[in-house]
Design a protein around this motif. Structure first.
Motif, mmCIF file in Angstrom:
data_model
loop_
_atom_site.group_PDB
_atom_site.id
_atom_site.type_symbol
_atom_site.label_atom_id
_atom_site.label_comp_id
_atom_site.label_asym_id
_atom_site.label_seq_id
_atom_site.Cartn_x
_atom_site.Cartn_y
_atom_site.Cartn_z
ATOM 1 N N CYS A 1 61.547 68.396 51.639
ATOM 2 C CA CYS A 1 60.522 69.288 52.154
ATOM 3 C C CYS A 1 60.886 69.655 53.600
ATOM 4 N N CYS B 1 58.939 62.585 50.261
ATOM 5 C CA CYS B 1 59.154 63.868 50.945
ATOM 6 C C CYS B 1 60.637 64.252 50.949
ATOM 7 N N PRO C 1 64.461 69.851 47.226
ATOM 8 C CA PRO C 1 64.092 68.953 48.321
ATOM 9 C C PRO C 1 65.250 68.842 49.317
ATOM 10 N N LEU D 1 59.786 68.666 46.665
ATOM 11 C CA LEU D 1 59.321 69.870 47.351
ATOM 12 C C LEU D 1 58.054 70.307 46.617
#
Ligand code: SF4
Ligand code: SF4
Length: 215
Positions: A96, A53, A94, A57
């Protein structure tokens, strides 16, 4: 998903609920297959790991985004989290925005997370002969599980099969998670307003922002 049961009941028959029901069927099948596979081969991520994570993304479909948006709007009572996603609409890199390091599972929409997030670390790809091949996530230091497996009997969830099912639910192009969820939030808010105007007498006030049904 149990958490969205009340949402689905309230807005039964709408486009969003039809789509969400289909998404949840795919997720249920995946969870069942994944559980059997990971149990059979002792495949698991190390506790606390969230590197995927942090370094990723996801691209998500409209259908996955509707599920996540409904969860954010009606289950998760967290306007600041919704704002975070909406303000990251132009984000292309990224991490997320739904990743939170110091929380259980890290993902703020864990029960409604997209397909690819469910497949992290526990799925197979097909090789050129159509055989399922599993390879351990490069960030997973766990040495009690196989590095790589060719599987003929206990079929693992295969990325391509589930991706095809999710992509066939709605025809809109997939987008990066912040954009897709922002668009889905807008669609659900519009649906709530229309439902308030044309639905049953006890429906939600059209001027209201949706309130969580299960907070
Ligand atoms: S949606 Fe959740 S599981 Fe997926 S990348 Fe974001 S934080 Fe991770
Ligand atoms: S898939 Fe890999 S990076 Fe993601 S939680 Fe599992 S071990 Fe960590």
């Amino acid at each position: 998903m149990e958490d969205l049961k009340e949402f689905c009941k309230t807005f039964e028959g709408t486009y969003a609920v039809e789509i969400i029901s289909q998404v949840e069927e795919v997720y249920r099948d995946l969870e069942r297959q994944s559980e059997e596979f990971t149990t059979c081969y002792s495949i698991h991520c190390p506790p606390g790991c969230g590197t995927c994570c942090e370094k990723f993304l996801p691209d998500v479909t409209e259908a996955e985004a509707l599920e996540a948006a409904a969860y954010l709007l009606f289950v998760k009572n967290a306007p600041e989290l919704l704002d975070k996603v909406l303000t990251h609409q132009t984000q292309e890199d990224p991490p997320c925005p739904l990743y939170m390091e110091n929380t259980p599972f890290h993902c703020q929409i864990y029960p409604a997370r997209p397909l690819i997030c469910r497949l992290f670390g526990a799925c197979a790809n097909s090789d050129k002969n159509g055989a399922a091949v599993f390879r351990k996530c490069k960030y997973n230091p766990t040495d009690s599980m196989p590095l790589s497996l060719r599987i003929d009997d206990q079929r693992p969830p295969e990325m391509e099969d589930f991706a095809l099912r999710i992509h066939s639910i709605s025809s809109e192009e997939h987008q990066l998670l912040p954009q897709a969820i922002s668009a889905a939030v807008e669609k659900i808010q519009m649906m709530v307003r229309q439902f308030g105007l044309f639905g049953p007498e006890n429906s939600i006030d059209p001027d209201d922002t949706p309130t969580p049904l299960a907070s």
